[in-house]
Design an enzyme around this catalytic site. Sequence first.
Site, mmCIF file in Angstrom:
data_model
loop_
_atom_site.group_PDB
_atom_site.id
_atom_site.type_symbol
_atom_site.label_atom_id
_atom_site.label_comp_id
_atom_site.label_asym_id
_atom_site.label_seq_id
_atom_site.Cartn_x
_atom_site.Cartn_y
_atom_site.Cartn_z
ATOM 1 N N ASP A 141 -12.215 -9.545 5.357
ATOM 2 C CA ASP A 141 -13.559 -9.369 4.804
ATOM 3 C C ASP A 141 -14.004 -10.808 4.643
ATOM 4 O OD1 ASP A 141 -13.423 -6.552 4.446
ATOM 5 O OD2 ASP A 141 -13.950 -6.838 2.249
ATOM 6 N N TYR B 130 0.724 -1.110 0.152
ATOM 7 C CA TYR B 130 -0.059 0.039 0.068
ATOM 8 C C TYR B 130 0.866 1.164 0.036
ATOM 9 C CZ TYR B 130 -4.243 -2.754 1.111
ATOM 10 O OH TYR B 130 -5.449 -3.640 1.106
ATOM 11 N N ASP C 46 -6.328 -7.143 5.112
ATOM 12 C CA ASP C 46 -7.541 -6.257 4.466
ATOM 13 C C ASP C 46 -8.262 -7.281 3.721
ATOM 14 O OD1 ASP C 46 -8.836 -4.421 3.464
ATOM 15 O OD2 ASP C 46 -7.625 -3.493 2.078
ATOM 16 N N LYS D 185 3.341 -15.326 1.846
ATOM 17 C CA LYS D 185 3.200 -16.240 0.774
ATOM 18 C C LYS D 185 4.769 -16.344 0.492
ATOM 19 C CE LYS D 185 1.453 -17.786 -3.279
ATOM 20 N NZ LYS D 185 0.669 -18.965 -3.347
ATOM 21 N N ASP E 21 -3.109 -18.772 0.397
ATOM 22 C CA ASP E 21 -3.979 -19.493 -0.618
ATOM 23 C C ASP E 21 -4.739 -20.398 0.163
ATOM 24 O OD1 ASP E 21 -1.366 -19.419 -0.745
ATOM 25 O OD2 ASP E 21 -1.506 -20.542 -2.830
#
Length: 349
Positions: free
Chosen positions: A238, A124, A234, A178, A210
């Site tokens: 959700d 970001y 983030d 990852k 994943d």
Amino acid sequence: MINLLILPGDGIGPEIIKQVIKIVKSCIYTGYKINIIYNYIGGISIDKFNTPITNNLISIIKYIDTIFLGCVGGYKWNHSIFKPEYGLLKLRKKFNFFTNIRPIKCPFKNIDIIIVRELNGGIYYGKPKGFSKQIINQIPTWYAYNTKIYNEQEIIRLARISFNLALNRKKKLCSIDKSNVLETFKLWKKTINYVHKFYNKVKLSHIYIDYATIDLIKNFNKFDVIITSNLFGDIISDLCSLLTGSLGMLPSISINNKSLSLFEPCHGSAPDIANKNIANPVGALLSLVMMFEYVLNDFKLSNNLYYSIYKVLSYGFCTIDMKKYIRNFKIVSTEEFGDLVNHFFIINV
Ligand code: NAD
């Protein structure tokens, strides 16, 4: 006296923040010394001042003890030069809110996870970033790039907070990364393993993003505290909202290395339902529960608010997004939900 800065923001922000203000005003009415200051951030700030965050807002924050934010963004600013989200990113960066704590808890299900999301770095904020043009196959072609970057210090400070949280809970920390592909996450994993040496009472595990998306839904009970990067945090919060029923249910607190804190629900500005008085205010109200606990150190007040929310839901009252998850549900508006919570809250305040 607590100086509380309220930034309702855009979309459903003002509607849900109004429910928070009802509770804060009940506290003030019964003698709590809270001074409310209002200001603008995001799209509404662009409309008023042509910038998503003003220097005036930044300068008043030095007099502020804690910040409560709704949400920013919306279709209206899709094509504007300035983006509402930039106001929030700048606020987080300027005041060094490097840790974002997102509890995934549901009063009706046996679920209790904390996501610790890195908030000041990663893709970001990494530089270089931008758009450029280059000739590819003899055709002038736009390309865009971002940089994902973390240094050891950023990972260590987040890891220490996460291990300390785990120590006071089920003593389990899971790092989501990852590292099988990305260098940033190889350093991430190595650094977290290093910090683990100082927290040997905590059981540490690592999982790739994943598979985490499957494991979090299928086996959520095995998770306690999760540590992850800005982008993955983030996304998975959700995803975890599925476990609680609605994205509108999740609260958060962001902390810096001083005593300033920022409270906001995890969801966005939900422009599809804005101004309809149907948004779920629970994530915002649960953020206020956290504020009572962490800023006011008043556990009586935070318990009172938590159980007032619980009571309203357990009577079956809910906003429309929760109807599938509540037995004998009775749909109420955002305003009515806030009034009901305030009704129970006032009795015990
Ligand atoms: P969103 O979180 O706003 O909405 C996703 C879906 O969840 C929508 O269908 C929405 O109606 C629903 N929803 C969200 N909160 C709800 C609530 N409290 N009650 C009931 N339903 C709720 O995400 P999006 O649609 O991807 O983004 C919309 C805008 O919000 C974009 O501009 C985005 O950049 C911005 N955004 C802001 C924040 C923030 O302010 N922290 C976070 C995420 C997205």
